[in-house]
Design an enzyme around this catalytic site. Structure first.
Site, mmCIF file in Angstrom:
data_model
loop_
_atom_site.group_PDB
_atom_site.id
_atom_site.type_symbol
_atom_site.label_atom_id
_atom_site.label_comp_id
_atom_site.label_asym_id
_atom_site.label_seq_id
_atom_site.Cartn_x
_atom_site.Cartn_y
_atom_site.Cartn_z
ATOM 1 N N TYR A 144 31.604 41.993 44.486
ATOM 2 C CA TYR A 144 32.255 41.974 43.172
ATOM 3 C C TYR A 144 33.315 40.892 43.162
ATOM 4 O O TYR A 144 34.131 40.811 44.086
ATOM 5 C CB TYR A 144 32.900 43.337 42.892
ATOM 6 C CG TYR A 144 33.578 43.420 41.541
ATOM 7 C CD1 TYR A 144 32.842 43.354 40.363
ATOM 8 C CD2 TYR A 144 34.962 43.589 41.444
ATOM 9 C CE1 TYR A 144 33.469 43.444 39.118
ATOM 10 C CE2 TYR A 144 35.591 43.687 40.205
ATOM 11 C CZ TYR A 144 34.846 43.613 39.044
ATOM 12 O OH TYR A 144 35.464 43.704 37.828
ATOM 13 N N ASP A 239 36.362 35.312 48.762
ATOM 14 C CA ASP A 239 37.054 36.175 47.817
ATOM 15 C C ASP A 239 37.797 37.231 48.638
ATOM 16 O O ASP A 239 37.223 38.239 49.040
ATOM 17 C CB ASP A 239 36.055 36.817 46.849
ATOM 18 C CG ASP A 239 36.745 37.787 45.888
ATOM 19 O OD1 ASP A 239 37.968 38.010 46.031
ATOM 20 O OD2 ASP A 239 36.049 38.314 45.001
ATOM 21 N N LYS A 267 45.313 41.975 44.056
ATOM 22 C CA LYS A 267 45.700 43.252 44.676
ATOM 23 C C LYS A 267 46.989 43.152 45.507
ATOM 24 O O LYS A 267 48.053 43.041 44.919
ATOM 25 C CB LYS A 267 44.513 43.822 45.441
ATOM 26 C CG LYS A 267 43.341 44.041 44.460
ATOM 27 C CD LYS A 267 42.178 44.843 44.937
ATOM 28 C CE LYS A 267 41.262 45.170 43.764
ATOM 29 N NZ LYS A 267 39.924 44.604 43.827
HETATM 30 C C1 LIG Z 1 39.223 43.857 42.646
HETATM 31 C C2 LIG Z 1 38.444 42.666 43.016
HETATM 32 C C3 LIG Z 1 38.305 41.580 42.143
HETATM 33 C C4 LIG Z 1 38.801 41.612 40.724
HETATM 34 O O1 LIG Z 1 40.188 41.682 40.654
HETATM 35 P P1 LIG Z 1 40.852 42.216 39.283
HETATM 36 O O2 LIG Z 1 42.308 42.078 39.536
HETATM 37 O O3 LIG Z 1 40.375 43.621 39.115
HETATM 38 O O4 LIG Z 1 40.384 41.333 38.188
HETATM 39 C C5 LIG Z 1 37.662 40.453 42.597
HETATM 40 N N1 LIG Z 1 37.169 40.392 43.841
HETATM 41 C C6 LIG Z 1 37.263 41.427 44.706
HETATM 42 C C7 LIG Z 1 36.725 41.291 46.088
HETATM 43 C C8 LIG Z 1 37.896 42.602 44.315
HETATM 44 O O5 LIG Z 1 37.935 43.629 45.168
#
Ligand SMILES: *Cc1c(COP(=O)(O)O)cnc(C)c1O
Length: 428
Positions: A144, A239, A267
């Site tokens: 994601y 990511d 995060k």
């Molecule tokens: C949570 C998450 C996102 C998206 O971040 P948001 O602040 O919710 O837009 C992107 N990449 C990873 C790996 C994530 O866990």
């Protein structure tokens, strides 16, 4: 435990907010029932609108690595708020947090702050496309990267065919530039590169996957991606929105000693305020406006409250590097405890964990990619989830989510959790 007032509040919310929530996974669609409304949180605990105390294993989906309402973060936000909450002009604070992030994370010279992980990943891909002058990207099924169009591409499309949109509203034109690969499958990636010679701008990957449960990379997988990227003029995007400042001060790049070309954050970096960031070596970052041609902007980017929270969080992690070791020990303790009671109760399961991330899958086979993650028994998970809720333990309302261990969790909390899992799994 009763969740009566939460149910009432949810009914009110549903009238004016689609599905009653501002982010879909908060609704209990996968497990049934209605979401819990939080009143406050401190340390390892949530306090809900019914007066229940819950041990929290979600922690705002990652940011609260040091527990809720961590005092230095709260103080920093209060002090900054008194001085004005947004200027749309540079502040010294932005340079301070940028300098600290650049010092903590390997292989980056410059960093730009945005407001979410979604924005970070979206901007990183645009930058990679601008820099390489290529259009296509490779992403992995089950990873994601936020909800921007390029990433909402369905799992299950043929490996060497184009992706197809899995959300209405994502155009076929966008989808065709996202190629889907299988996590932990280097041959699959190599074949995609071969079939799209000189067309791929970037490979974006969660270097430890956390959005299909927790799936660590197989030995050699990240190294192999690095090599394929280097050999083919492709930028490797890690990511690290979930893993950054969590699995090590320098994230997965540091943990496995593998350099990425662009790194995305979110995060933890915001200490619980809306922050994302992306970073790279100067040669790449200088491609961004106002220095370079790739446009990216934000009215509230670098917002002083968000930067104050993020800086307080990063400083805490930077000064006490033993935190990462402590978290790993707690996770290992919890994993061993859960393993023991589930085995004793003849439950079919697999536990994946690394650092402060852990997931329990109700399937015996190793969980290494999206397909194997999807094999878990969701009926068992539902019983597990609601059983734990009755015991005052809050895990994510979906079998595809990682649990996050925080520094605020005590060994008593972990023992309580293991006993609760023992009790609940006897009812399966
Ligand atoms: C949570 C998450 C996102 C998206 O971040 P948001 O602040 O919710 O837009 C992107 N990449 C990873 C790996 C994530 O866990």
């Amino acid at each position: 435990m009763l969740y009566k007032r939460s149910s009432q509040l949810f009914a009110e919310a549903e009238k004016v907010i689609p599905g009653g929530v501002n982010s879909p996974v908060r609704a209990f669609k996968a497990v049934g029932g209605t979401p819990i409304f939080v009143k406050s949180a401190k340390g390892a605990y949530l306090y809900d609108e019914d007066g229940n105390r819950l041990i929290d294993y979600i922690n705002s989906w990652g940011p609260m690595i040091l527990g809720h309402a961590f005092e230095p973060v709260v103080q920093a936000v209060i002090e900054k708020a008194k001085l004005g909450t947004s200027f749309g002009m540079p502040t010294e604070l932005e340079t301070q947090i940028a300098a600290l992030a650049v010092a903590m994370v390997p292989n980056i010279d410059k960093i730009r702050f945005v407001n979410s992980g979604t924005e970070a990943c979206m901007s990183a891909v645009r930058l990679a496309r601008g820099f390489t002058k290529r259009d296509k990207i490779i992403k992995f099924a089950g990873c994601y990267h936020g909800h921007s169009d390029s990433f909402l591409i369905q799992a299950g499309s043929g490996a060497i065919t184009f992706g197809s949109p899995n959300s209405p509203g994502v155009t076929a034109g966008t989808a065709k530039d996202t190629l889907l690969a299988r996590y932990n499958d280097l041959e699959n990636v190599a074949a995609l590169i071969e079939a799209n010679k000189n067309e791929i701008a970037a490979i974006i990957v969660e270097p430890v996957a956390g959005n299909m449960g927790c799936i660590p990379p197989n030995k050699g997988f990240l190294q192999g991606l690095r090599q394929l990227c280097t050999d083919n003029g492709i930028l490797l995007i890690f990511d690290e929105v979930m893993t950054g400042f969590r699995l090590a001060a320098g994230g997965v790049q540091e943990l496995f000693n593998i350099p990425a070309d662009i790194v995305c954050f979110g995060k933890v970096i915001g200490g619980g305020l809306p922050v994302g960031a992306f970073a790279a070596r100067a040669e790449i970052m200088n491609y961004l406006a106002p220095l370079g041609p790739v446009y990216q902007a934000g009215t509230l980017s670098g917002n002083p409250l968000a930067m104050a929270a993020g800086l307080a969080m990063l400083q805490a992690l930077d000064t006490d590097r033993a935190i990462f070791q402590r978290l790993e020990e707690k996770t290992a303790y919890l994993a061993a405890g859960i393993d023991k009671v589930l085995k004793a109760n003849n439950v079919t399961f697999t536990i994946n964990s690394i650092g402060s991330m852990i997931s329990v899958h109700f399937d015996a086979a190793p969980v290494v990619d999206f397909k194997t993650a999807a094999n878990g028994d969701n009926e068992t998970f539902k019983k597990f989830f609601h059983g734990l809720l009755q015991e005052g333990i809050y895990i994510a309302p979906s079998a595809y989510e990682t649990w996050f261990i925080t520094d605020a969790l005590t060994y008593e909390d972990l023992d309580f959790t293991i006993r609760a899992i023992d009790k609940v799994s006897k009812t399966f």
